[in-house]
Design a protein around this motif. Structure first.
Motif, PDB file in Angstrom:
ATOM      1  N   ILE A 184      -2.541 -28.258  -9.653  1.00 48.77           N
ATOM      2  CA  ILE A 184      -1.564 -27.832 -10.663  1.00 48.77           C
ATOM      3  C   ILE A 184      -0.286 -27.342  -9.986  1.00 48.77           C
ATOM      4  N   THR A 185      -0.453 -26.506  -8.967  1.00 46.99           N
ATOM      5  CA  THR A 185       0.719 -25.875  -8.348  1.00 46.99           C
ATOM      6  C   THR A 185       1.474 -26.843  -7.431  1.00 46.99           C
ATOM      7  N   TYR A 186       0.761 -27.419  -6.483  1.00 42.48           N
ATOM      8  CA  TYR A 186       1.433 -28.235  -5.462  1.00 42.48           C
ATOM      9  C   TYR A 186       1.553 -29.708  -5.846  1.00 42.48           C
ATOM     10  N   ALA A 201     -18.347 -25.612 -15.225  1.00 42.26           N
ATOM     11  CA  ALA A 201     -18.280 -24.723 -16.398  1.00 42.26           C
ATOM     12  C   ALA A 201     -17.825 -23.318 -16.013  1.00 42.26           C
ATOM     13  N   VAL A 202     -18.147 -22.891 -14.796  1.00 40.24           N
ATOM     14  CA  VAL A 202     -17.709 -21.561 -14.355  1.00 40.24           C
ATOM     15  C   VAL A 202     -16.188 -21.484 -14.351  1.00 40.24           C
ATOM     16  N   PRO A 205     -12.998 -22.109 -18.241  1.00 42.61           N
ATOM     17  CA  PRO A 205     -12.193 -21.221 -19.094  1.00 42.61           C
ATOM     18  C   PRO A 205     -10.851 -20.840 -18.478  1.00 42.61           C
ATOM     19  N   TYR A 210      -3.596 -24.031 -19.228  1.00 47.15           N
ATOM     20  CA  TYR A 210      -2.776 -25.107 -18.665  1.00 47.15           C
ATOM     21  C   TYR A 210      -2.724 -26.320 -19.593  1.00 47.15           C
ATOM     22  N   ASP A 212      -2.382 -25.937 -22.958  1.00 54.80           N
ATOM     23  CA  ASP A 212      -1.331 -25.584 -23.914  1.00 54.80           C
ATOM     24  C   ASP A 212       0.053 -25.766 -23.315  1.00 54.80           C
ATOM     25  N   SER A 213       0.162 -25.492 -22.007  1.00 55.50           N
ATOM     26  CA  SER A 213       1.484 -25.601 -21.382  1.00 55.50           C
ATOM     27  C   SER A 213       1.819 -27.042 -21.022  1.00 55.50           C
ATOM     28  N   GLN A 215       0.612 -28.697 -18.574  1.00 51.36           N
ATOM     29  CA  GLN A 215       0.444 -28.994 -17.146  1.00 51.36           C
ATOM     30  C   GLN A 215      -0.800 -29.852 -16.917  1.00 51.36           C
TER      31      GLN A 215
ATOM     32  N   ALA B 115       4.571 -21.872  -1.219  1.00 48.73           N
ATOM     33  CA  ALA B 115       3.689 -21.325  -2.267  1.00 48.73           C
ATOM     34  C   ALA B 115       4.430 -20.479  -3.295  1.00 48.73           C
ATOM     35  N   LEU B 118       6.674 -22.536  -6.013  1.00 50.21           N
ATOM     36  CA  LEU B 118       5.808 -23.407  -6.817  1.00 50.21           C
ATOM     37  C   LEU B 118       4.793 -22.588  -7.616  1.00 50.21           C
ATOM     38  N   GLY B 119       4.289 -21.529  -6.993  1.00 54.64           N
ATOM     39  CA  GLY B 119       3.322 -20.669  -7.678  1.00 54.64           C
ATOM     40  C   GLY B 119       3.943 -19.984  -8.881  1.00 54.64           C
ATOM     41  N   GLN B 121       6.587 -20.950 -10.532  1.00 55.29           N
ATOM     42  CA  GLN B 121       6.921 -21.982 -11.524  1.00 55.29           C
ATOM     43  C   GLN B 121       5.679 -22.392 -12.324  1.00 55.29           C
ATOM     44  N   ALA B 122       4.588 -22.694 -11.605  1.00 57.96           N
ATOM     45  CA  ALA B 122       3.396 -23.246 -12.268  1.00 57.96           C
ATOM     46  C   ALA B 122       2.586 -22.186 -13.010  1.00 57.96           C
ATOM     47  N   SER B 123       2.508 -20.991 -12.451  1.00 56.55           N
ATOM     48  CA  SER B 123       1.601 -19.995 -13.030  1.00 56.55           C
ATOM     49  C   SER B 123       2.291 -18.947 -13.891  1.00 56.55           C
ATOM     50  N   GLN B 126       5.996 -21.621 -16.416  1.00 55.48           N
ATOM     51  CA  GLN B 126       5.460 -22.648 -17.325  1.00 55.48           C
ATOM     52  C   GLN B 126       4.386 -22.090 -18.262  1.00 55.48           C
ATOM     53  N   GLN B 127       3.850 -20.930 -17.946  1.00 56.86           N
ATOM     54  CA  GLN B 127       2.866 -20.303 -18.833  1.00 56.86           C
ATOM     55  C   GLN B 127       3.548 -19.469 -19.919  1.00 56.86           C
ATOM     56  N   PRO B 130       4.830 -21.865 -23.299  1.00 51.53           N
ATOM     57  CA  PRO B 130       3.990 -22.184 -24.463  1.00 51.53           C
ATOM     58  C   PRO B 130       3.612 -20.960 -25.297  1.00 51.53           C
ATOM     59  N   TYR B 194     -19.855 -19.522 -20.137  1.00 55.23           N
ATOM     60  CA  TYR B 194     -19.666 -20.754 -19.358  1.00 55.23           C
ATOM     61  C   TYR B 194     -20.431 -20.688 -18.035  1.00 55.23           C
TER      62      TYR B 194
END
Lengths: 275, 223
Positions: A184-186, A201-202, A205, A210, A212-213, A215, B115, B118-119, B121-123, B126-127, B130, B194
């Motif tokens: 996702i990041t790089y 499954a762990v 969640p 990601y 919704d956004s 990505q 890192a 990009l970190g 931006q992505a986390s 972009q979060q 939405p 989960y």
């Protein structure tokens, strides 16, 4: 006569009950239908819509310890790709899973009479996933000068004209760890290619946000996600069979949690009454 | 079935049972299996690393360059990472150990430089989008989408309020942080559910192997 107290039950009885709850459903027929979630359907539909010859990249990052959960996803997606005559480019950025992933690709490829280097390429493993994912965004040859079998990428027919992520239709990260974060990041964050994830499954969640956004365009979560995919592909296999096991063992666990809590409160009330 | 294949499967079953024996109590067979897993994993990793990195990324380009057959400029650059890598070993020699700081600085500098932007931006960026985008009229599809948008925003703000320690958690902030705790608990509950599913899947994998890939063929072979 001493009264039986559920709170003093030997934990080994619980282990035995869990074992039996997993064993018994194996001898019963698998469920006919599994309700499919939109996030799984999006992955299936997107791959299904690709014309023959397109390249799907599968980033398989799991080792034998997580194979029970991740292999069914890899197998069913590979079968879909080969059935549709899509070409598959695979990596395994987890060292202990290299041979496992290789054997799965070769097994499914043999079912569809697909040839290594023409219909699929297995790049194998390189350490430091972040650096490798970034390097592949420039040129696959930077990260992997040669494939898993030590054939130079320039000598592989399928890799002719395939330089980086721009030349693949989508990337599906089949990962049992937080390796999806790297993708996702790089990967998606830097090169903006369509990315979907199949997580254990762990981990699943953690990745719904990601979706919704945007990505991630789809998410296959654990064995349940694999069963949904098998349902869509009309190829029920290990994951579908595992759903009955999940239902029975979950019912048992929920029952034990309820029983444990009720017993705890009853015991506490009795204790307070005696004081 | 091929006897060798059956023997290998029986060996796999033995080690599965050895690991499961820990559920009864800690014992020597479990310890043996555990140490074997660690040892084999380490050995396997070393071989894979040697084959896929040392040979193809260092030894190959180095020998080609030294033999006068460099295939393009990148091969000549192989001396730079090799030199930096060797400098890391100077840590073992106190008099010149300071040299190890050069590759460490390079690793940290490149790592952070890549890192951090990009970190974020992505986390983060972009979060955030939405979370608010759901309130744009174009995205409304009915009462459900309104409800979801408010729920998500409330969850994010109250969750953040719980981690805001610059003010006392009383009044509005106290109420928000209490809701934040509930949001976190629901999140942890979903994760726990989960996790149970994941662990049952792994047990299913082993039991399935014991029954259908080992016991089944063994019984069929014997009778």
């Amino acid at each position: 006569m001493a009264r039986f107290n559920i709170l003093e039950l030997d934990r080994r009885f619980i282990f035995l009950m869990i074992f039996l709850s997993v064993l018994t459903p194996l001898f019963l027929p698998a469920p006919k239908t599994v309700k499919v979630s939109p996030e799984v359907k999006k992955v299936y539909d997107r791959i299904e819509a690709l014309p023959a010859g397109c390249i799907v990249m599968l980033a398989c990052e799991y080792d034998p310890s997580m194979s029970a959960e991740m292999s069914p996803v890899n197998m069913v997606v590979l079968r879909q790709c080969f059935r549709k005559n899509l070409r598959v480019l695979t990596t395994c950025l987890m060292s202990n899973g290299v041979s496992l992933v290789e054997s799965e690709i070769n097994l499914v490829a043999a079912e569809y009479d697909k040839k290594n280097g023409v219909d699929y390429v297995y790049l194998g493993y390189k350490p430091y996933p972040a650096a490798i994912i970034l390097a592949m965004g420039e040129d696959f040859r930077l990260a992997f000068p040669s494939d898993f079998y030590n054939t130079r990428l320039d000598d592989i027919p399928m890799m002719k004209g395939v330089k980086n992520y721009q030349d693949v239709s989508l990337v599906l990260a089949i990962t049992s760890t937080s390796g999806i974060d790297y993708w996702i990041t790089y990967g998606q964050g830097r090169y903006r290619f369509p990315l979907a994830a199949a997580a254990s499954a762990v981990m699943a969640p953690n990745y719904y946000n990601y979706l919704d956004s945007g990505q991630l365009f789809g998410l296959i979560g654990g064995l349940r996600g694999a069963a949904e995919y098998e349902q869509l592909a009309k190829k029920p296999a290990a994951a579908t069979k595992g759903m009955l096991v999940q239902s029975v063992s979950h019912l048992l666990i929920v029952g034990l949690i309820v029983l444990g809590n009720v017993s705890f409160f009853v015991a506490r009330r009795r204790r307070r009454g005696q004081e | 079935m091929d006897p060798v294949e059956m023997l290998l499967r029986t060996l796999a079953v033995f080690f599965t049972m050895a690991i499961f024996s820990f559920l009864w109590k800690d014992n020597m067979i479990y310890k043996f299996a555990e140490h074997l897993v660690v040892g084999i994993s380490m050995g396997y990793w070393c071989v894979i690393l040697y084959q896929t990195s040392f040979l193809s990324k260092m030894w190959g380009p180095l020998t080609r360059t030294l033999a006068g057959h460099p295939e393009g400029m990148p091969d000549r650059l192989v001396f730079v990472p090799i030199a930096l890598g060797l400098l890391l070993f100077t840590r073992f020699f106190p008099k010149i150990s300071w040299l190890a700081r050069i590759p460490m600085a390079f690793i940290l500098g490149v790592g952070s430089g890549v890192a951090i932007p990009l970190g974020i931006q992505a986390s983060v960026i972009q979060q955030i989008h939405p979370t608010m985008a759901a309130f744009q009229p174009a995205t409304w599809t009915g009462v459900g989408s309104w409800f979801n948008a408010i729920l998500v925003l409330m969850g994010v703000v109250c969750g953040l309020a719980y981690f805001f320690f610059s003010a006392k958690h009383t009044g509005i902030l106290g109420g928000m942080s209490k809701i934040g705790i509930w949001v976190l608990m629901i999140g942890f509950g979903a994760s726990f559910g989960y996790t149970v599913m994941s662990r049952i899947s792994l047990l299913y994998g082993r039991v399935n192997y014991l029954v259908f890939e080992w016991a089944g063929p063994l019984v069929r072979g014997l009778f």
